[in-house]
Design a protein around this motif. Sequence first.
Motif, PDB file in Angstrom:
ATOM      1  N   GLY A 258     -44.386 -15.626 100.449  1.00 25.73           N
ATOM      2  CA  GLY A 258     -43.372 -15.421  99.613  1.00 25.73           C
ATOM      3  C   GLY A 258     -43.495 -15.255  98.246  1.00 25.73           C
ATOM      4  O   GLY A 258     -42.820 -14.445  97.419  1.00 25.73           O
ATOM      5  N   LEU A 259     -44.448 -16.057  97.524  1.00 24.20           N
ATOM      6  CA  LEU A 259     -44.762 -15.655  96.245  1.00 24.20           C
ATOM      7  C   LEU A 259     -45.289 -14.520  95.779  1.00 24.20           C
ATOM      8  O   LEU A 259     -45.083 -13.695  94.712  1.00 24.20           O
ATOM      9  CB  LEU A 259     -45.664 -16.727  95.671  1.00 24.20           C
ATOM     10  N   LEU A 260     -46.241 -13.835  96.528  1.00 28.55           N
ATOM     11  CA  LEU A 260     -46.803 -12.741  96.203  1.00 28.55           C
ATOM     12  C   LEU A 260     -45.870 -11.669  96.371  1.00 28.55           C
ATOM     13  O   LEU A 260     -46.105 -10.520  95.680  1.00 28.55           O
ATOM     14  CB  LEU A 260     -48.384 -12.880  97.082  1.00 28.55           C
ATOM     15  N   GLN A 261     -45.093 -11.661  97.449  1.00 36.28           N
ATOM     16  CA  GLN A 261     -44.378 -10.508  97.600  1.00 36.28           C
ATOM     17  C   GLN A 261     -43.213 -10.623  96.374  1.00 36.28           C
ATOM     18  O   GLN A 261     -42.662  -9.515  96.100  1.00 36.28           O
ATOM     19  CB  GLN A 261     -43.426 -11.049  98.971  1.00 36.28           C
ATOM     20  N   ILE A 262     -42.759 -11.591  96.146  1.00 34.91           N
ATOM     21  CA  ILE A 262     -41.800 -11.590  94.871  1.00 34.91           C
ATOM     22  C   ILE A 262     -42.616 -11.002  93.440  1.00 34.91           C
ATOM     23  O   ILE A 262     -42.010 -10.162  93.013  1.00 34.91           O
ATOM     24  CB  ILE A 262     -41.180 -12.947  94.271  1.00 34.91           C
ATOM     25  N   MET A 263     -43.702 -11.332  93.283  1.00 36.77           N
ATOM     26  CA  MET A 263     -44.453 -10.800  92.179  1.00 36.77           C
ATOM     27  C   MET A 263     -45.072  -9.537  92.349  1.00 36.77           C
ATOM     28  O   MET A 263     -44.606  -8.716  91.332  1.00 36.77           O
ATOM     29  CB  MET A 263     -45.891 -11.787  92.146  1.00 36.77           C
ATOM     30  N   PHE A 264     -45.419  -8.998  93.223  1.00 34.89           N
ATOM     31  CA  PHE A 264     -45.891  -7.722  93.461  1.00 34.89           C
ATOM     32  C   PHE A 264     -44.792  -6.785  93.976  1.00 34.89           C
ATOM     33  O   PHE A 264     -45.095  -5.453  93.596  1.00 34.89           O
ATOM     34  CB  PHE A 264     -47.334  -7.817  94.535  1.00 34.89           C
ATOM     35  N   GLY A 265     -43.711  -7.362  94.586  1.00 30.21           N
ATOM     36  CA  GLY A 265     -42.786  -6.213  94.698  1.00 30.21           C
ATOM     37  C   GLY A 265     -41.891  -5.835  93.591  1.00 30.21           C
ATOM     38  O   GLY A 265     -41.672  -4.723  93.152  1.00 30.21           O
ATOM     39  N   VAL A 266     -41.874  -7.062  92.777  1.00 32.23           N
ATOM     40  CA  VAL A 266     -41.035  -6.789  91.557  1.00 32.23           C
ATOM     41  C   VAL A 266     -41.987  -5.754  90.681  1.00 32.23           C
ATOM     42  O   VAL A 266     -41.643  -4.937  89.943  1.00 32.23           O
ATOM     43  CB  VAL A 266     -40.802  -8.163  90.573  1.00 32.23           C
TER      44      VAL A 266
END
Length: 430
Positions: A258-266
């Motif tokens: 969840g954290l990495l998806q938000i960070m690297f998606g943005v």
Amino acid sequence: MIRWKNYPRSVLAMLLVIHVLAHIDRNMLLGFSPQITRDLALSNAQYGLLVGAVWVLSYGVMAVFMGTLADRFSRTRVMAVGILIWSVCTAASGAAHNFEQMVVARFLVATGEAALVPAAVSLLTELFSAQRRSTAVGVFFMGIPLGVGLSFLLAGTLGVTQGWRGTFYLLGMIGAVIAVCLLLFKDRRDAHEASPRGAPFVQQVRGTLDAIRITPAVLWTIIGFAVVNVVFAGLSFVQLWLVRERGFDAAAIARQIGLLQIMFGVLGSAVGGVLGDRLGNRMRGGHANVIVAMILLCGPLMVAYRFAQPGSPLFYTGMCASFFLPLALYGPALSVMHTLTPPQMRSTVTGFAMLLLNIFAIAMGSAAVGAISDRLNIAGSSHALTTALLGTDFLVIASAGFFLLVAAKVRANTPCPSGGQLAPQCQCSQ
């Protein structure tokens, strides 16, 4: 009347907020999946239909229809009606007491949300110059990772006090207020040379298909864009893969994902959009060459990630690349489509792209990963999901071929340097 089109950055900020809300409403079903499946006595198969086929059938088909409306009428009003539909039906989702009621509610949520992307991207294409268009579209698509992440965050915080039903009611009310406010912003299309009207539905669809047929670069961009989004089919199974075949703890890896998806998606949305503008406007192959470069950079890392030691730097680099890549391509890919498409067909073309993406990448891709891994499990394979997910990775890399065709076509029509600049319509590159 407020001259709101004179403030494109404010319009972009407003559309980003709406896009975030759309993906919160879309993914709250995932965030509350344990509670909803328990309270409505849903089987795994019924839950799978709700988050898969029910959504795709509505969103994919309605994206084309809503796109034609956005090309013909006021884009802000089309979006406002769409927001109102999905918000009312989000609240109705909170009132559902059985599977059938939830199916109807979620089907109509998808119908309303299908209005947003075609109309919003067309509006951004009009408001931002070609030199800033990819960045603007990239910022808009930050709404996907932000909305996904916030849906889980809200489920874990607001859901504690309001419950899943109360949270759905609250989100529905917020959306309804936004829809009413959006009606104040009128998008006049008549007597406006920069924004000619589209045709009635059937004529508009035929005209758009003809335009795609005679402009191969648009068709190749749509196909390549759909193929590269097969990465989302892989992401649907990533947690199962990491737990079953790589030995991670389910709760711990869920938080990391969840954290990495938000960070690297943005990050992907921002970087892809900016690179599309800064490099795409200088390269002979345009934005398509930027897309190819990002695929060839991230694709091998995604493959290596399947074989890397769990927890190693290469492992996390590949995981982050899989979150970064799909969002990084939205800005430049949609910029290519809209640059090569008549203004009165841009929303419809975006609708076709969303239709193909949802059917091929999400519905068929997810089904294929599940079916292939099940067959391999039956055959006794201990790495069934690894093998199936490698297939999605190689498809992502193969999508670069379509964008290479686009780059070659653009390059063949790229003007020759003249005093350090590119003058329009020069054909001496051949």
